[in-house]
Scaffold this motif. Sequence first.
Motif, PDB file in Angstrom:
ATOM      1  N   VAL A   1     -12.874  -2.151   9.272  1.00 24.83           N
ATOM      2  CA  VAL A   1     -14.262  -2.012   8.820  1.00 24.83           C
ATOM      3  C   VAL A   1     -15.184  -2.116  10.031  1.00 24.83           C
ATOM      4  CG1 VAL A   1     -16.068  -3.130   7.456  1.00 24.83           C
ATOM      5  CG2 VAL A   1     -13.758  -2.910   6.526  1.00 24.83           C
ATOM      6  N   GLY A   2     -16.235  -1.286  10.075  1.00 28.77           N
ATOM      7  CA  GLY A   2     -17.144  -1.268  11.216  1.00 28.77           C
ATOM      8  C   GLY A   2     -17.801  -2.619  11.473  1.00 28.77           C
ATOM      9  N   GLU A   3     -18.219  -2.837  12.728  1.00 24.59           N
ATOM     10  CA  GLU A   3     -18.779  -4.137  13.113  1.00 24.59           C
ATOM     11  C   GLU A   3     -20.042  -4.477  12.332  1.00 24.59           C
ATOM     12  OE1 GLU A   3     -19.269  -4.690  17.249  1.00 24.59           O
ATOM     13  OE2 GLU A   3     -17.164  -4.302  17.763  1.00 24.59           O
ATOM     14  N   ALA A   4     -20.905  -3.494  12.124  1.00 24.86           N
ATOM     15  CA  ALA A   4     -22.130  -3.761  11.362  1.00 24.86           C
ATOM     16  C   ALA A   4     -21.793  -4.177   9.934  1.00 24.86           C
ATOM     17  CB  ALA A   4     -23.026  -2.520  11.362  1.00 24.86           C
ATOM     18  N   GLU A   5     -20.816  -3.485   9.343  1.00 24.78           N
ATOM     19  CA  GLU A   5     -20.393  -3.831   7.980  1.00 24.78           C
ATOM     20  C   GLU A   5     -19.743  -5.211   7.953  1.00 24.78           C
ATOM     21  OE1 GLU A   5     -19.905  -0.965   9.396  1.00 24.78           O
ATOM     22  OE2 GLU A   5     -20.993   0.458   8.118  1.00 24.78           O
ATOM     23  N   GLN A   6     -18.955  -5.513   8.991  1.00 20.01           N
ATOM     24  CA  GLN A   6     -18.315  -6.829   9.062  1.00 20.01           C
ATOM     25  C   GLN A   6     -19.354  -7.946   9.034  1.00 20.01           C
ATOM     26  OE1 GLN A   6     -15.588  -7.350  12.381  1.00 20.01           O
ATOM     27  NE2 GLN A   6     -14.938  -5.217  12.241  1.00 20.01           N
ATOM     28  N   GLU A   7     -20.375  -7.822   9.868  1.00 19.97           N
ATOM     29  CA  GLU A   7     -21.396  -8.870   9.974  1.00 19.97           C
ATOM     30  C   GLU A   7     -22.178  -9.003   8.670  1.00 19.97           C
ATOM     31  OE1 GLU A   7     -23.731  -7.816  13.334  1.00 19.97           O
ATOM     32  OE2 GLU A   7     -22.112  -8.126  14.795  1.00 19.97           O
ATOM     33  N   ALA A   8     -22.566  -7.867   8.092  1.00 19.73           N
ATOM     34  CA  ALA A   8     -23.335  -7.911   6.845  1.00 19.73           C
ATOM     35  C   ALA A   8     -22.496  -8.486   5.710  1.00 19.73           C
ATOM     36  CB  ALA A   8     -23.826  -6.512   6.485  1.00 19.73           C
TER      37      ALA A   8
ATOM     38  N   ALA B   1       0.836  -1.204   0.000  1.00  9.13           N
ATOM     39  CA  ALA B   1       0.000   0.000   0.000  1.00  9.13           C
ATOM     40  C   ALA B   1       0.869   1.252   0.000  1.00  9.13           C
ATOM     41  CB  ALA B   1      -0.933  -0.012   1.208  1.00  9.13           C
ATOM     42  N   ARG B   2       1.912   1.253   0.793  1.00  6.29           N
ATOM     43  CA  ARG B   2       2.830   2.406   0.837  1.00  6.29           C
ATOM     44  C   ARG B   2       3.457   2.634  -0.543  1.00  6.29           C
ATOM     45  NH1 ARG B   2       6.722   4.813   4.417  1.00  6.29           N
ATOM     46  NH2 ARG B   2       8.211   5.941   3.123  1.00  6.29           N
ATOM     47  N   ASN B   3       3.916   1.566  -1.178  1.00  8.23           N
ATOM     48  CA  ASN B   3       4.582   1.718  -2.470  1.00  8.23           C
ATOM     49  C   ASN B   3       3.620   2.109  -3.583  1.00  8.23           C
ATOM     50  OD1 ASN B   3       7.193   1.177  -1.530  1.00  8.23           O
ATOM     51  ND2 ASN B   3       6.885  -1.031  -1.688  1.00  8.23           N
ATOM     52  N   TYR B   4       2.327   1.823  -3.399  1.00  7.60           N
ATOM     53  CA  TYR B   4       1.325   2.287  -4.360  1.00  7.60           C
ATOM     54  C   TYR B   4       0.873   3.715  -4.059  1.00  7.60           C
ATOM     55  CZ  TYR B   4       0.390  -1.829  -7.252  1.00  7.60           C
ATOM     56  OH  TYR B   4       0.493  -2.843  -8.181  1.00  7.60           O
ATOM     57  N   GLY B   5       1.314   4.274  -2.936  1.00  6.20           N
ATOM     58  CA  GLY B   5       1.025   5.674  -2.640  1.00  6.20           C
ATOM     59  C   GLY B   5      -0.116   5.923  -1.681  1.00  6.20           C
ATOM     60  N   PHE B   6      -0.529   4.912  -0.910  1.00  8.27           N
ATOM     61  CA  PHE B   6      -1.674   5.080  -0.020  1.00  8.27           C
ATOM     62  C   PHE B   6      -1.234   5.475   1.393  1.00  8.27           C
ATOM     63  CE2 PHE B   6      -3.188   2.266  -3.348  1.00  8.27           C
ATOM     64  CZ  PHE B   6      -4.377   2.890  -3.700  1.00  8.27           C
ATOM     65  N   SER B   7      -2.121   6.197   2.060  1.00  9.01           N
ATOM     66  CA  SER B   7      -1.867   6.604   3.444  1.00  9.01           C
ATOM     67  C   SER B   7      -2.556   5.669   4.439  1.00  9.01           C
ATOM     68  CB  SER B   7      -2.362   8.036   3.672  1.00  9.01           C
ATOM     69  OG  SER B   7      -3.770   8.133   3.398  1.00  9.01           O
ATOM     70  N   HIS B   8      -3.607   4.963   3.998  1.00  5.61           N
ATOM     71  CA  HIS B   8      -4.375   4.080   4.864  1.00  5.61           C
ATOM     72  C   HIS B   8      -4.642   2.756   4.154  1.00  5.61           C
ATOM     73  CE1 HIS B   8      -5.207   8.070   6.550  1.00  5.61           C
ATOM     74  NE2 HIS B   8      -5.647   7.498   7.652  1.00  5.61           N
ATOM     75  N   VAL B   9      -4.836   1.703   4.929  1.00  6.96           N
ATOM     76  CA  VAL B   9      -5.215   0.407   4.374  1.00  6.96           C
ATOM     77  C   VAL B   9      -6.406  -0.121   5.171  1.00  6.96           C
ATOM     78  CG1 VAL B   9      -3.551  -0.859   5.827  1.00  6.96           C
ATOM     79  CG2 VAL B   9      -4.412  -1.904   3.713  1.00  6.96           C
ATOM     80  N   SER B  10      -7.433  -0.540   4.462  1.00  8.57           N
ATOM     81  CA  SER B  10      -8.652  -1.040   5.090  1.00  8.57           C
ATOM     82  C   SER B  10      -8.484  -2.513   5.464  1.00  8.57           C
ATOM     83  CB  SER B  10      -9.834  -0.875   4.133  1.00  8.57           C
ATOM     84  OG  SER B  10     -11.002  -1.448   4.662  1.00  8.57           O
ATOM     85  N   VAL B  11      -8.980  -2.882   6.621  1.00 12.60           N
ATOM     86  CA  VAL B  11      -8.927  -4.273   7.081  1.00 12.60           C
ATOM     87  C   VAL B  11     -10.358  -4.756   7.283  1.00 12.60           C
ATOM     88  CG1 VAL B  11      -8.099  -5.867   8.847  1.00 12.60           C
ATOM     89  CG2 VAL B  11      -6.718  -3.869   8.231  1.00 12.60           C
ATOM     90  N   GLY B  12     -10.779  -5.713   6.451  1.00  7.32           N
ATOM     91  CA  GLY B  12     -12.142  -6.240   6.529  1.00  7.32           C
ATOM     92  C   GLY B  12     -12.156  -7.733   6.285  1.00  7.32           C
ATOM     93  N   PRO B  13     -13.322  -8.360   6.380  1.00  3.19           N
ATOM     94  CA  PRO B  13     -13.422  -9.821   6.236  1.00  3.19           C
ATOM     95  C   PRO B  13     -12.916 -10.312   4.877  1.00  3.19           C
ATOM     96  CG  PRO B  13     -15.445  -8.925   7.162  1.00  3.19           C
ATOM     97  CD  PRO B  13     -14.631  -7.756   6.702  1.00  3.19           C
TER      98      PRO B  13
END
Length: 528
Positions: A299-306, A255-267
């Motif tokens: 990712v938020g808990e509601a989004e995780q479950e859905a 992600a850093r080498n592609y130029g991103f400042s944040h990386v999302s962690v989800g299911p």
Amino acid sequence: MLTPSPPAPLRRPRAPSASYTPPPLYGRPAARPAMASGAELAALRAPSPGRPEHVLRPRQLAAAEMVLSGALAPLAGFMTRREALHVASRGALASGAAWPLPVTLGDEEGRLVAVMEVEDVWQEGAGEWRVGGELRGVEAPVHRDLARLRTTPAAVRSALARGPHASAVAHFTRHAATPRAVAVARSAPESIAGPAACTVLCESDADYVCRALSWEAALRGGAGAARLSLVPAAVDAPRTRDGLLRLAALRSIVARNYGFSHVSVGPEPEHLDGLVGLRDSLAAAREMQQPTGVVPVLVGEAEQEALARELAALREGDLARAGARGRVARVLSTRYAPGSARGVCLFFTGLSGSGKSTIANAVAQRLLLCGDARPVVVLDGDVVRHNLSKGLGFSKADRRVDANIERIGFVASLVVKCRGVAICAPIAPYEGSRARARQMCGEHGAFVEVHVATPLAECERRDTKGLYARARQGLLKGLTGVDDPYEEPRAPELRIDTAGRTLESCVDEVMSALARMKLVHEDPQADS
């Protein structure tokens, strides 16, 4: 033959102002460009009879592409044995930069992609040979599929720098586009202040085409802008808790080498399979926050479950319950089908004489008799070894590599991909090779591991091939269960002890399990 083509542009309108500056490449990248030019390029392209050639497998080509494009900066090539051991033991490169996973070249015809200055050659125990050294790029790898979605790190960084946003979020994914997944990808997490650019990085591992097309269809139009980029899946991490956590950490570097400042962690699939916890993956990414500067966001808990519910429905082939509509549903229907129409691998494993081949063949007959329309292929261990794996012995060297099981898994995955039923019945004594077979087949359909757990004493009593008698007399070496270990499956879908049971009852138990998993329609008690 591979032919060069320019990287695909990210198809988004240019913003009128630029307020986001992508971070520099990770670590201390090499001063000279990875791709050769001028006289050096001409020299590398010139025929060299004394120079050995190696044709890269898809995963190896992906790793080379990531190195040459800068996605794995500061790496300039494949690691040597010393470098790989340093990373494996200390989690860092020799320079001190944090690094979670070794990137090595292990043991198709095409153009010259790169030349390696070989610095090290070594063998992993009794397994495959590996080579390490710096790469000099000759021509960028060319892909004939989905070229419009394949963007280099430089192209992504350039596109990000043109936007009026304060941060940029990378959503790595190895699952298809479902409504909740798309909603998450379109909007920045609440923890990020100000506008953020969101990009879905779809990893091109096995069976990626359908997933990438589903994301392309889902991100067309609608509220919230999100880009899509198909990135090479360069590192084949072990499908273990430790391997998957290291892979989660490596994504922060990419992600850093592609130029991103944040990386999302989800299911992701590994979370749904219970191999690793989502918060464990978050913790692994957080450990890389200080060295990379990339901030992980959960990712938020509601989004995780859905999202978990949608992905579970997708695995069962229930597109309606997964929320797939319109073009996305049409794309996904080419890959996902109801359980009884999906490809499936039944993988029987157990000691010699445990009854696995007998049960496997009886289950195949039951499927045919019950009118299952799918083709059924039986890959018996002895038969495969005689025809497909002729020349492989039973020595510890041969078995540690476990090429026989690798070949069975590969052939089974082709059957599963074509929505057939592959019934495998090898001894398969090692957990690692069974896991690789599960991964190969699981990318295309269902994988059901059946441990035929008949005790050794009962197998010896039967001794239909006389193997145990010969082993006890010292006439046979390397027999599983006697002088070679059998690593019992830790969490098979089904475990059967055949001692004192009829064949019919064992087959009924298998069919009943398949019915519970919605992989067959047959009444498990049907008279065959």
